[in-house]
Motif scaffolding. Structure first.
Motif, PDB file in Angstrom:
ATOM      1  N   ASP A   1       0.822  -1.212   0.000  1.00 35.76           N
ATOM      2  CA  ASP A   1       0.000   0.000   0.000  1.00 35.76           C
ATOM      3  C   ASP A   1       0.857   1.264   0.000  1.00 35.76           C
ATOM      4  O   ASP A   1       0.516   2.265  -0.646  1.00 35.76           O
ATOM      5  CB  ASP A   1      -0.988   0.008   1.167  1.00 35.76           C
ATOM      6  N   LEU A   2       1.993   1.234   0.691  1.00 31.49           N
ATOM      7  CA  LEU A   2       2.873   2.407   0.714  1.00 31.49           C
ATOM      8  C   LEU A   2       3.512   2.647  -0.651  1.00 31.49           C
ATOM      9  O   LEU A   2       3.646   3.786  -1.097  1.00 31.49           O
ATOM     10  CB  LEU A   2       3.956   2.236   1.777  1.00 31.49           C
TER      11      LEU A   2
ATOM     12  N   SER B   1       0.869   4.204  -2.816  1.00 29.79           N
ATOM     13  CA  SER B   1       0.585   5.575  -2.379  1.00 29.79           C
ATOM     14  C   SER B   1       1.667   6.539  -2.842  1.00 29.79           C
ATOM     15  O   SER B   1       1.385   7.664  -3.252  1.00 29.79           O
ATOM     16  CB  SER B   1       0.469   5.640  -0.847  1.00 29.79           C
ATOM     17  N   GLU B   2       2.918   6.089  -2.790  1.00 23.80           N
ATOM     18  CA  GLU B   2       4.035   6.944  -3.210  1.00 23.80           C
ATOM     19  C   GLU B   2       4.054   7.146  -4.716  1.00 23.80           C
ATOM     20  O   GLU B   2       4.435   8.209  -5.206  1.00 23.80           O
ATOM     21  CB  GLU B   2       5.353   6.335  -2.746  1.00 23.80           C
TER      22      GLU B   2
ATOM     23  N   SER C   1      -5.723   8.691  -2.379  1.00 23.75           N
ATOM     24  CA  SER C   1      -5.450   8.573  -0.954  1.00 23.75           C
ATOM     25  C   SER C   1      -5.028   7.142  -0.611  1.00 23.75           C
ATOM     26  O   SER C   1      -5.377   6.180  -1.308  1.00 23.75           O
ATOM     27  CB  SER C   1      -6.678   8.953  -0.136  1.00 23.75           C
ATOM     28  N   ARG C   2      -4.294   7.013   0.504  1.00 26.03           N
ATOM     29  CA  ARG C   2      -3.868   5.690   0.939  1.00 26.03           C
ATOM     30  C   ARG C   2      -5.066   4.818   1.280  1.00 26.03           C
ATOM     31  O   ARG C   2      -5.092   3.613   0.990  1.00 26.03           O
ATOM     32  CB  ARG C   2      -2.938   5.815   2.149  1.00 26.03           C
TER      33      ARG C   2
ATOM     34  N   ILE D   1      -6.542   3.395  -1.889  1.00 22.58           N
ATOM     35  CA  ILE D   1      -5.686   2.330  -2.414  1.00 22.58           C
ATOM     36  C   ILE D   1      -5.838   1.061  -1.584  1.00 22.58           C
ATOM     37  O   ILE D   1      -5.912  -0.046  -2.124  1.00 22.58           O
ATOM     38  CB  ILE D   1      -4.223   2.808  -2.447  1.00 22.58           C
ATOM     39  N   GLN D   2      -5.902   1.203  -0.269  1.00 24.49           N
ATOM     40  CA  GLN D   2      -6.087   0.027   0.585  1.00 24.49           C
ATOM     41  C   GLN D   2      -7.411  -0.661   0.277  1.00 24.49           C
ATOM     42  O   GLN D   2      -7.483  -1.904   0.276  1.00 24.49           O
ATOM     43  CB  GLN D   2      -6.028   0.432   2.054  1.00 24.49           C
TER      44      GLN D   2
END
Length: 299
Positions: free
Chosen positions: A17-18, A21-22, A28-29, A32-33
């Protein structure tokens, strides 16, 4: 339709997820999650959890889902000219996605459930200005509120309509079925409301000015049919004010209204001077069948 995209991870290790996100800062995170949990993201062809550790060379495929619009925008439009259009919004439809990401990245409006914004962006009406802020919205209705809603087609009209709302030059009338028998035939509620503690919006001396005019159209043993006019335009104003008065809207779970198929609040009409012709206009739609049936079947 769906839009698939593949990214290749390069590095020692990172959470799935990180990493996304990057590399996808427009989303938004949390969004994405949710995609990962829905199985819309795979690592080397396999579904993984948001915390899955990526290794050098892993291929991450994302399926950006598009909303399958079940509703045709043209079926909702009750008036249209070159500057604006007016719809009869059905109960149960969100006006816009709950995450504000879509305002900067309109593609995000097609992830998740169908909204009015996704309908507009998927099939914009004639003369609709490309890239207009907030898809032309000048006001909103709660998800479960039905009825009249106005959308601008261009920035000039949008600015004029927003100013009209701010200056209280827009006269909107709602109908509501409320719990209990309201004793006064008419009245004015002048009680500040706001989200003063980070929780739900409620009546509070620390809130912003909020004024609602009301009158009783009909009464039954346990409910009343109301005509409501919000003089000001605060979020959840009518729901908060009727709850404060002691007669919450039927179906309003948030403000302790009795159970019903949906929130029994309907935006019946909007009356104003056209921003460019200065001619008075009024748009009216009758409450839908579920609203009428709830009143008919109430005791």
């Amino acid at each position: 339709m769906s839009n698939k995209e593949t990214l290749t991870f390069s590095g020692t290790s990172a959470r799935l997820d990180l990493f996304l996100s990057e590399n996808k800062p427009d989303y938004s995170r949390g969004l994405i999650q949710n995609l990962i949990k829905q199985g819309k993201v795979t690592v080397n062809g396999k579904e993984r959890k948001p915390a899955w550790p990526l290794a050098e060379g892993d291929n991450v495929e994302i399926e950006w889902p598009s909303v399958e619009n079940k509703t045709g925008l043209k079926d909702l439009i009750i008036f249209e000219d070159k500057n604006m259009f007016v719809i009869n919004k059905p109960s149960g439809m969100l006006v816009h996605p709950q995450s504000p990401v879509w305002e900067e990245n309109p593609a995000a409006a097609f992830i998740g459930e169908e909204t009015l914004v996704s309908l507009i962006l998927a099939n914009p009406p004639k003369n609709f200005e490309k890239g207009i802020t907030r898809a032309g919205l000048v006001h909103r209705l709660d998800k479960d509120t039905s009825g009249v809603m106005i959308i601008a087609k261009n920035s000039k009209t949008q600015d004029a309509m927003v100013e009209m709302f701010a200056n209280r030059e827009m006269h909107k009338t709602y109908e509501a079925i409320v719990c209990g028998v309201v004793p006064d035939d008419k009245g004015i509620i002048n009680v500040p409301i706001g989200r003063v503690t980070g929780g739900k919006i409620k009546a509070s001396e620390l809130g912003r000015e909020a004024v609602t005019e009301y009158s009783v159209l009909q009464r039954k043993e346990t409910v009343s049919l109301m005509k409501l006019h919000p003089v000001t335009g605060r979020t959840n104003q009518l729901r908060v004010h009727m709850s404060w008065l002691g007669y919450p809207v039927l179906g309003d779970w948030l403000y302790k209204g009795a159970t019903a198929p949906r929130l029994m609040l309907h935006s019946k009409s909007a009356e104003f001077e056209h921003p460019f012709t200065s001619k008075p206009v009024k748009f009216t739609v009758a409450p839908p069948k579920d609203f009428k049936d709830s009143w008919k079947n109430a005791k």
